[in-house]
Design an enzyme around this catalytic site. Structure first.
Site, mmCIF file in Angstrom:
data_model
loop_
_atom_site.group_PDB
_atom_site.id
_atom_site.type_symbol
_atom_site.label_atom_id
_atom_site.label_comp_id
_atom_site.label_asym_id
_atom_site.label_seq_id
_atom_site.Cartn_x
_atom_site.Cartn_y
_atom_site.Cartn_z
ATOM 1 N N ASP A 256 46.498 32.360 46.846
ATOM 2 C CA ASP A 256 47.233 33.441 46.202
ATOM 3 C C ASP A 256 46.861 34.778 46.837
ATOM 4 O O ASP A 256 45.718 35.001 47.243
ATOM 5 C CB ASP A 256 46.884 33.460 44.706
ATOM 6 C CG ASP A 256 47.679 34.485 43.930
ATOM 7 O OD1 ASP A 256 48.915 34.415 43.951
ATOM 8 O OD2 ASP A 256 47.055 35.369 43.310
ATOM 9 N N GLU A 285 50.184 33.186 50.153
ATOM 10 C CA GLU A 285 51.288 34.012 49.650
ATOM 11 C C GLU A 285 51.139 35.440 50.165
ATOM 12 O O GLU A 285 50.185 36.136 49.820
ATOM 13 C CB GLU A 285 51.279 34.024 48.114
ATOM 14 C CG GLU A 285 52.324 34.939 47.519
ATOM 15 C CD GLU A 285 51.827 35.723 46.302
ATOM 16 O OE1 GLU A 285 52.680 36.232 45.560
ATOM 17 O OE2 GLU A 285 50.596 35.830 46.108
#
Length: 713
Positions: A256, A285
């Site tokens: 993330d 991400e």
């Protein structure tokens, strides 16, 4: 602004003449569930664990944290690992052709209920961690997690876990009693909290305004306590934590918020994963908006050793099919430009929606755009990821409406059938997994593109217009002569085609029509499809996937160094495992030579590391610059650019962790190595080198370090 770089390259794929039925999964090593370093043949299904299936109500949170009627989408709903296991075992996921699951971060999150603007919020999403070595009790126990892994593997499904080492949980710089004060635990023992942070576990620079990359890295993301990775306690803790989960059998990691952590630390972190006993595929991400592409994003994808979610692809697919704000010509341009920009395009993870975007399907709208977007994603370069419920046409704009409870499991939905037909094709035809892409016919509404790998081919035609059929004439193809049936069996108004002499006979593509035609054959000459991971130190074992390697071991060459014998761990026709030789560090080409003496084309840009990696923060004081100048770093190892300005590290930062005229940057360098380095000032093509002798520093054998010097005139 969208990049418009053109690329037309031959593409290789393997598939037999389509008969309109789902194709069986090939049992070759490169397509196996045991291949943890290459996901190009896989179809990923992303699950927000709490929102899928409640398989064990006994682990549901109680009181204010739980919404039994699902009325407050910020609370827990009860989804858990047992629920996912149930849907693996009942055939819903395997029936759709899913071969990898991406689940919410499994670690322990805070249990506090936080009231924001009058609405109670919980950590149902998994992004408010407090102990990376324990499980989220609402999802299940370690036994439940192991059972999920076992069930998935027994059904030839890999498991990818979300992981967020960027931050812990919400905290307030002025109120230590807020929520759980960013608390971080080590298997139940408190390491520290955001307030009174004497150990330096967190950054204390306020919240980011997203104006610069530096601000996003070293300031808090919203009110989340930002972890200081330049801290030895943190570095060792996070490395220990991920190894715990890898030892449980996880097959991949989705990181993330990689845009919000130092690239140097992330490179050293994933290199430790690749050097471990359980190396796996990693991707991160880095959010990009519509028509956005940044050099920082490209550099990360090409240099960090980690791959990325393909936001450029996703945003374009949404604009073309969902919003109709761009055309098929624009989509072709994005396919071309990203193929030129990203070195490892087949490892980029493609998607059409996720937990941070509006659902692709819009309430009351036709379902055909969703079906076509799925078809394009499943047949395009990259690793396709499907957000849970997209196959059921779930709707919802924005967080949390895009994270509703799974509405049903109807296997007769057209979207489900599209995935069911095309996902197995990624296993049976290497053109989809490894091939390049050639545009064969395009206008504002129609895109005909071809994937090709060796002599394996897939041809895809899509007409997004719901009212106009288009005559297609003069389309070239690498398909051999013959008649080809739509793999989708006419599910999206597709048709058969006839090929003669490299040209598709004229046909009409129906309004809303989508068709896939394909051909597979065996390869007698070696062709490399993928190498995983794309970086490693000498002695690491890497996986080379492709076709035509033969079954007799011969040699793999790194640059000019041939690897033979025992250093080739295994050799099969579609997969080779080989140890990285002791060659010069830096990007190098990899080739395979089969027993007949035929050598493959090179897989370029395999990054050989000097040794195990650690993170060092380089700081230089009194480096004053003129307008337009930035400071970079170079030195005596490949990780520092080998004394070349073109490969120097930077531009360095000077606003958050240190202030101008002090500049700093966190860099992944070889451990326990005598480093020599200098700083340079760069303005376009003008480079000003620092004077004096080389700076020297011996990197630590593990962990992180900081070296501070003064600029030498």
């Amino acid at each position: 602004m969208k990049k418009q770089v053109k690329w037309l390259t031959s593409v290789s794929m393997s598939v037999g003449i389509a008969l309109g039925a789902a194709l069986p999964v090939w049992a070759s090593p490169d397509t196996s569930v045991n291949n943890k370093l290459n996901f190009s043949t896989d179809t990923v299904y992303q699950i927000v664990t709490d929102r899928f299936v409640d398989g064990n109500s006994a682990n549901n949170p109680t009181g204010a944290a739980f919404s039994s009627d699902h009325s407050n989408l910020k609370l827990y709903f009860g989804g858990d690992w047992q629920g996912i296991t149930n849907k693996i075992n009942d055939g819903y996921l395997t029936g759709m052709g899913i071969t990898a699951l991406w689940i919410s971060q499994p670690v322990e999150n805070i249990t506090a209920v936080i009231n924001y603007s009058g609405v109670n919020n919980t950590a149902y999403h998994g992004y408010w961690p407090r102990d990376f070595k324990k499980t989220n009790a609402a999802f299940g126990s370690f036994t439940d997690f192991s059972n999920l892994i076992a069930a998935a593997h027994s059904h030839n499904i890999k498991v990818v876990m979300d992981f967020a080492p960027n931050h812990t949980n919400p905290a307030s710089s002025t109120d230590p009693s807020f929520a759980e004060n960013g608390a971080l635990y080590n298997n139940g023992t408190l390491l520290g909290k955001y307030s009174n942070d004497t150990a330096g576990l967190f950054h204390h620079n306020g919240g980011t305004d997203f104006s610069t990359t530096e601000s996003g890295i070293y300031k808090n993301l919203y009110d989340l306590a930002d972890i200081n990775q330049n801290n030895n306690t943190i570095d060792s803790y996070l490395k220990e934590s991920i190894q715990l989960w890898l030892n449980l059998g996880v097959d991949g990691i989705r990181f993330d918020a990689v845009k919000h952590m130092p690239q140097g630390w992330q490179k050293s972190y994933v290199s430790s994963i690749y050097s471990s006993a359980n190396p796996v595929f990693t991707f991160g991400e880095w959010f990009l908006g519509p028509d956005e592409m940044t050099q920082d994003n490209i550099n990360f994808a090409n240099q960090s050793g980690m791959h990325l979610l393909d936001f450029a692809f996703a945003q374009e697919i949404r604009e073309v099919f969902r919003d109709k704000s761009e055309t098929m010509t624009d989509l072709n341009s994005v396919i071309s430009s990203t193929g030129s920009s990203y070195n490892y395009i087949n490892n980029m993870v493609t998607f059409i929606d996720n937990h941070d975007m509006d659902r692709f399907q819009q309430a009351g709208a036709s379902t055909r755009p969703t079906e076509q977007a799925l078809a394009v994603t499943l047949t395009s370069r990259g690793v396709p990821a499907i957000y849970y419920g997209t196959e059921q046409y779930m709707t919802g704009n924005g967080d949390p409406n895009n994270r509703g409870m799974m509405t049903g499991f109807d296997t007769n939905k057209t979207a489900y059938k599209v995935i069911k037909a095309l996902a197995p094709l990624r296993k049976s035809n290497p053109a989809l997994a490894y091939g390049s892409t050639t545009q064969r016919w395009v206008n504002s509404d129609v895109y005909v593109y071809e994937r090709k790998f060796g002599s394996n081919v897939a041809l895809v035609a899509v007409n997004r217009s719901s009212t106009t059929a288009y005559p297609i004439s003069g389309a070239l193809t690498a398909l051999p002569n013959g008649t080809y049936t739509d793999v989708l069996g006419g599910l999206l108004n597709g048709n058969s085609i006839t090929v003669n002499g490299g040209t598709v006979s004229n046909f009409t593509l129906a309004a809303g029509g989508t068709a896939v035609w394909q051909y597979t054959t065996t390869e007698s000459s070696p062709i490399i499809g993928n190498v995983g991971p794309t970086m490693g130190k000498p002695g690491n074992t890497i996986t080379i996937d492709g076709r035509g390697f033969g079954t007799t071991k011969n040699k793999v060459t790194f640059g000019t160094t041939a690897v033979t014998g025992a250093n080739i761990v295994s050799w099969e026709d579609t997969e080779i495992k080989v140890k990285v030789p002791n060659v010069a560090a830096g990007n190098t080409a990899v080739t395979v030579t089969n027993a007949a003496g035929t050598t493959s084309a090179a897989f370029n840009n395999f990054n050989v590391l000097t040794a195990d990696q650690v993170t060092v923060r380089f700081k230089v004081n009194n480096a004053t610059t003129a307008l337009g100048q930035n400071v970079y770093l170079t030195g005596n190892v490949a990780e520092l650019g080998n004394w070349t300005a073109a490969n120097a590290i930077g531009p360095m930062y000077n606003q958050v962790e240190a202030s101008y005229p002090t500049w700093y940057f966190d860099v992944s360098v070889p451990a326990n190595t005598a480093l020599q380095f200098k700083f340079i000032k760069v303005n376009g093509s003008t480079v000003t080198w620092e004077g004096g002798n080389n700076h020297t520093f011996t990197s630590p054998s593990s962990g992180v370090a900081t070296v501070t010097v003064d600029w030498q005139n």
